[in-house]
Design an enzyme around this catalytic site. Sequence first.
Site, PDB file in Angstrom:
ATOM      1  N   ASP A 251       0.804  -1.051  -0.121  1.00  0.00           N
ATOM      2  CA  ASP A 251      -0.131   0.075   0.172  1.00  0.00           C
ATOM      3  C   ASP A 251       1.043   1.347  -0.156  1.00  0.00           C
ATOM      4  OD1 ASP A 251      -2.455   1.472   0.020  1.00  0.00           O
ATOM      5  OD2 ASP A 251      -2.658   1.270   2.101  1.00  0.00           O
TER       6      ASP A 251
ATOM      7  N   ASN B 162     -11.301  -2.353  -4.987  1.00  0.00           N
ATOM      8  CA  ASN B 162     -10.576  -1.410  -5.766  1.00  0.00           C
ATOM      9  C   ASN B 162     -11.193  -0.794  -7.008  1.00  0.00           C
ATOM     10  OD1 ASN B 162      -7.415  -2.623  -4.540  1.00  0.00           O
ATOM     11  ND2 ASN B 162      -8.273  -0.921  -4.031  1.00  0.00           N
TER      12      ASN B 162
HETATM   13  C1  IPE Z   1      -5.543  -2.719   0.069  1.00  0.00           C
HETATM   14  O1  IPE Z   1      -5.135  -1.367  -0.200  1.00  0.00           O
HETATM   15  C2  IPE Z   1      -5.645  -3.323  -1.312  1.00  0.00           C
HETATM   16  C3  IPE Z   1      -4.285  -3.555  -1.980  1.00  0.00           C
HETATM   17  C4  IPE Z   1      -3.257  -3.218  -1.628  1.00  0.00           C
HETATM   18  C5  IPE Z   1      -4.150  -4.219  -3.319  1.00  0.00           C
HETATM   19  P1  IPE Z   1      -6.329  -0.121  -0.338  1.00  0.00           P
HETATM   20  O2  IPE Z   1      -5.479   1.303  -0.636  1.00  0.00           O
HETATM   21  O3  IPE Z   1      -7.026  -0.398  -1.355  1.00  0.00           O
HETATM   22  O4  IPE Z   1      -6.910  -0.073   1.047  1.00  0.00           O
HETATM   23  P2  IPE Z   1      -7.905   1.038   1.758  1.00  0.00           P
HETATM   24  O5  IPE Z   1      -8.634   1.530   0.951  1.00  0.00           O
HETATM   25  O6  IPE Z   1      -6.973   2.239   2.137  1.00  0.00           O
HETATM   26  O7  IPE Z   1      -8.272   0.481   3.106  1.00  0.00           O
HETATM   27  C1  IPE Z   2      -1.691   0.330  -3.353  1.00  0.00           C
HETATM   28  O1  IPE Z   2      -1.180   1.502  -3.281  1.00  0.00           O
HETATM   29  C2  IPE Z   2      -1.954  -0.406  -4.814  1.00  0.00           C
HETATM   30  C3  IPE Z   2      -3.399  -0.515  -4.823  1.00  0.00           C
HETATM   31  C4  IPE Z   2      -4.186  -0.790  -3.998  1.00  0.00           C
HETATM   32  C5  IPE Z   2      -3.698  -1.185  -6.086  1.00  0.00           C
HETATM   33  P1  IPE Z   2      -2.492   2.785  -3.327  1.00  0.00           P
HETATM   34  O2  IPE Z   2      -3.113   3.119  -4.752  1.00  0.00           O
HETATM   35  O3  IPE Z   2      -3.662   2.170  -2.420  1.00  0.00           O
HETATM   36  O4  IPE Z   2      -1.697   3.843  -2.825  1.00  0.00           O
HETATM   37  P2  IPE Z   2      -2.321   5.042  -1.740  1.00  0.00           P
HETATM   38  O5  IPE Z   2      -2.962   4.020  -0.536  1.00  0.00           O
HETATM   39  O6  IPE Z   2      -3.545   5.784  -2.460  1.00  0.00           O
HETATM   40  O7  IPE Z   2      -1.295   5.698  -1.399  1.00  0.00           O
HETATM   41 MG    MG Z   3      -4.114   2.730  -0.462  1.00  0.00          MG
END
Ligand code: IPE
Ligand code: IPE
Ligand code: MG
Length: 250
Positions: A20, A68
């Site tokens: 993340d 997502n």
């Molecule tokens: C969790 O991260 C999913 C992945 C890393 C693929 P998110 O960024 O989607 O989670 P939330 O929305 O912050 O809980």
């Molecule tokens: C994790 O990074 C990757 C996925 C969830 C696919 P994010 O895209 O959630 O990055 P932040 O949390 O917005 O920084």
């Molecule tokens: Mg994230």
Amino acid sequence: MVPADLDPTRVPVHVALVMDGNGRWAEQRGLKRTDGHAAGEEALFDTVEGALDLGIEWLTVYAFSTENWKRPPDEVRYLMGFNESILRRRRDELHERNVRMRFVGRRGWRVPKRLVRRMDESIELTRANTGMTFTIAFNYGGRAEIVDAVQAIVAEGVPADKITEATIRRHLYDPEMPDPDLMVRTSGEYRISNYLLWEIAYSELVFTEVLWPDFRREHLFDAVREYQQRTRRFGGLDAERDRKRRSRSG
Ligand code: IPE
Ligand code: IPE
Ligand code: MG
């Protein structure tokens, strides 16, 4: 090189990672969110190397959640294409490293056919490998996994009073996958976000502020170091304390 202070006899069998912070990493640099995802590739493959060095048997990474899909269509489209291209470009190298690739998630629902094909090819190519099992959680949700398991159990006509925890376990996406010993989440978010809900019942949780694109094998080693300082009890008593207590009373 594995740090000398890590105990090779206490390496977690299964490490689950929540990758993340890609978007925030990119925003900090004035880049597009998708540039952050792209930068995560190096983090992932360095971490895989570190896991291989450590002798971790199972590594599972969260690449795309069932939630997502709420992201803007451009970002979702990018992530589908990016994951397809990673599999195409990187599977041979994983195969050479004797890595067995697997996927968990709702593959048959919304995921582009090309990507599903690439997943199947990767599974086929690496099926007989005996090194680490590298699982990508894609279009994965912990609740969806439990729902899918329950549906399969009901469809098989299993009588209600015959359903045990083992029945549910056997109907999860990968019945062979052991529960994670260690779950690591990057980017300073202290939540599970629907990851491996059933499986992490007794996992040790480690959170780090590092944003995913900055994560390297050294951070994995740090997490394992923290894991090795924990005492796992599984609801019972610390095995060592228990032994001492018994030898005092005996
Ligand atoms: C969790 O991260 C999913 C992945 C890393 C693929 P998110 O960024 O989607 O989670 P939330 O929305 O912050 O809980
Ligand atoms: C994790 O990074 C990757 C996925 C969830 C696919 P994010 O895209 O959630 O990055 P932040 O949390 O917005 O920084
Ligand atoms: Mg994230």
